[in-house]
Every structure is written in C-alpha cells, then in structure tokens.
Write an enzyme that holds these catalytic residues in place. Structure first.
Site, PDB file in Angstrom:
ATOM      1  N   THR A 197       0.863  -1.192   0.000  1.00  0.00           N
ATOM      2  CA  THR A 197       0.000   0.000   0.000  1.00  0.00           C
ATOM      3  C   THR A 197       0.890   1.229   0.000  1.00  0.00           C
ATOM      4  O   THR A 197       1.942   1.251   0.643  1.00  0.00           O
ATOM      5  CB  THR A 197      -0.941   0.008   1.219  1.00  0.00           C
ATOM      6  OG1 THR A 197      -1.792  -1.132   1.140  1.00  0.00           O
ATOM      7  CG2 THR A 197      -1.812   1.264   1.251  1.00  0.00           C
TER       8      THR A 197
ATOM      9  N   PHE B  65       1.200   5.289   0.724  1.00  0.00           N
ATOM     10  CA  PHE B  65       0.639   6.364   1.552  1.00  0.00           C
ATOM     11  C   PHE B  65       1.282   7.682   1.138  1.00  0.00           C
ATOM     12  O   PHE B  65       2.443   7.708   0.714  1.00  0.00           O
ATOM     13  CB  PHE B  65       0.956   6.111   3.035  1.00  0.00           C
ATOM     14  CG  PHE B  65       0.395   4.819   3.560  1.00  0.00           C
ATOM     15  CD1 PHE B  65      -0.802   4.796   4.261  1.00  0.00           C
ATOM     16  CD2 PHE B  65       1.060   3.616   3.339  1.00  0.00           C
ATOM     17  CE1 PHE B  65      -1.335   3.603   4.735  1.00  0.00           C
ATOM     18  CE2 PHE B  65       0.535   2.410   3.807  1.00  0.00           C
ATOM     19  CZ  PHE B  65      -0.660   2.407   4.504  1.00  0.00           C
TER      20      PHE B  65
END
Ligand SMILES: O=C(O)C(=O)Cc1ccccc1
Length: 306
Positions: free
Chosen positions: A173, A175
C-alpha cells in the site's frame, strides 16, 4: 511540538506509515477518517497528514482521492510504501469455527477474500472505517473478529488467531504525507509529481491531448486514475502521477500546458519516490536542453541570428 495526523485509530497501517515517514520529532495524532486527517492539517490542528492513497491489489483509495481534489489544497511532501499482511484478531477464547462476523476496512477485506473463503467461509463480512476501528468493534462486541494490521494486537486486548494473512504475497500500500502548500521538497533526481486535472467536458480527444503534453516532454506517467465529479455522468477528474519534479523545466512546461488545456489543474506535490529509482526522462529534455533552446529563441527574437 509538530504533529502528524493519521488515519486511525491507533494500530492502523496508516500509523505504521506515519512512523515510517521518518519524522521522529512529530507526535502522532489519530483521526477517525481520511477527510478528518486531511482537515486536521487544513485547519492547522496538525502539520502533516499520513493517509493511504492506493494499494497493489484493490487500487485507488477513493476516499483519499476525492478528499484531495476539493477544499483547501494540500501537497504531498513524501510517499511511504508498506508491505501489507494482515492478522485476524478476536476476543480470547474465540475459535475460527465460532466466528460469525468479521470486520475490516473494505480494502483489507478485498485483500483477504481467498483466505476468508477458505478458513471462515461462514462469517458475514462487515465494513469498518479502518482496520483498527474493526478491532475496536470486536472489543465492543459489534462483531466477532477483525482483519487488522499486525501492530493492532499491541494496542487492543484481543487474541491473535492468525498472522501473515495475504491472498497476494507481495501486496503493498502506498501512503502520502501531506502538508499545507509551502516550501517544496528539494529535487532528488528520484521524484514524482502528482496532479488532478479536470478536462473540458465532452471535448473529443482531450485525454489524449493531456497525455501527449507529457509524452512530448519525455515525462514518464506512472499512474492515471479517474474519479467521477459526482454531479453528472461523463464528467471526471483525472489523477496523474509522473516522474520528475516541478523544479525541472520539462515538468514545469508540461504543467503549464495542462493548465492551458484543462478547466482546472490542482498540484498535489513533487516529492521523492519511495523506491529511490532515478527519474525516467526521455532524451533532450534536461534543464540544460531547455535553457539552450530558450537562449536560442531569445537570439532570434532580438534579431541576432537568422
Ligand atoms: O485501515 C487501515 O489500517 C489503513 O490504514 C487503511 C488500509 C487498509 C487496508 C490496507 C492498507 C491500508
């Protein structure tokens, strides 16, 4: 003391990303939703916000995309990419067979569908605002189990029934760390620029025109997403990520061209790439090439050359 608001509560992947952002002087402040984390910065309650923007399995985090496109602009100053593996937490004494409901953030649920189908197929799946909010829901008795970040087990008095859960082994992921517009990060030679552009409604070929402005300047597009404008069908915002820093002339030139062609362009930042790979740029597009070309045009304008 400076602070980083993150998509909380305590024990989320966003908290892990905020810790990995390398700002040890900043205190961490949990916020319940992505828009609230961003608003904390907009309204001066925090200096930075750390929120998820995309993952390699489920794609864009639309709550983040939408919140970045409206209200007071924020700009990214860093990105953090985390490997994502999940834990299954439940109240002590719970067995896999006894789980009737399992909650998590929709992006987390999407990344463990295979595992859930194999091990707790009887469980209803409930969406929570974040992975750690799902753990709180288990403590409160709202559901039997939560799919969380491994670190959530350190914050909540729950049993770890399983760790290392991931349908896709290498899932990551990404960010963003955002601040109010101000001084830009220094170019590093390994930078990414993010923008949101709204093209003219129903103008034929407008997306190809936008991409051509990048391609002509040797700019490497690393991501393109669209999100609906919400008011009517067929009207979209385009989110573009590309290699390079706005301090570089080819990027500045491309942004100016997009600004001419589009209804609206919002700058979302030029910041170092997490993987540190050198900026990809085609040939003849370095700052020195632009400077030499500008000098030549000046001589032409001044009648000093033919
Ligand atoms: O809920 C969290 O922990 C988040 O930070 C959002 C999220 C959800 C699933 C995978 C990665 C990040």
């Amino acid at each position: 003391m400076p602070s980083i608001a993150y998509f909380g509560p305590q024990g989320t992947f966003s908290e892990q990303a905020a810790l990995a952002a390398g700002r040890p002087d900043h205190t961490l402040v949990p916020e319940a939703t992505v828009p609230e984390a961003l608003d904390a910065v907009r309204h001066g309650r925090a200096d930075l916000a750390c929120v998820p923007v995309e993952n390699s399995v489920e794609g864009a985090v639309s709550a983040t995309m939408d919140a970045l496109a409206v209200d007071e602009p924020l700009v990214a100053v860093a990105e953090v990419v985390l490997p994502v593996r999940f834990s299954l937490l439940a109240r002590p004494g719970t067995t896999l067979a006894g789980i009737r409901s399992v909650a998590s953030h929709p992006h987390a649920l999407a990344q463990v569908q295979g595992w859930l189908a194999k091990h707790v197929s009887q469980a209803a799946q409930l969406a929570a605002t974040s992975t750690a909010a799902a753990a709180v829901g288990v403590l409160d008795g709202n559901c039997d189990a939560a799919i969380t970040a491994p670190v959530a087990a350190e914050h909540y008095a729950l049993a770890v029934l399983e760790t290392g859960i991931a349908d896709v082994d290498d899932a990551v992921t990404r960010f963003l760390v955002l601040q109010r517009p101000g001084e830009l990060p220094t170019p590093t030679g390994s930078d990414r620029t993010s923008i949101v552009a709204v093209a003219a409604y129903q103008r034929t070929g407008v997306l190809a025109e936008m991409l051509t402005e990048l391609a002509l300047r040797g700019i490497n597009l690393s991501r393109i997403e669209s999100r609906p404008m919400k008011g009517r069908l067929g009207e979209y915002r385009f989110y573009l990520d590309f290699d390079g820093h706005v301090a570089e002339q080819r990027v500045a030139d491309a942004l100016a061209a997009l600004h001419r062609r589009c209804h609206e362009v919002r700058f979302l930042g030029s910041y170092p790439k997490a993987d540190g790979t050198p900026t990809l740029a085609g040939t003849d597009n370095a700052d020195a090439d632009y400077a030499a070309a500008t000098d030549w045009v000046t001589t032409v304008r001044e009648g000093r050359t033919g």
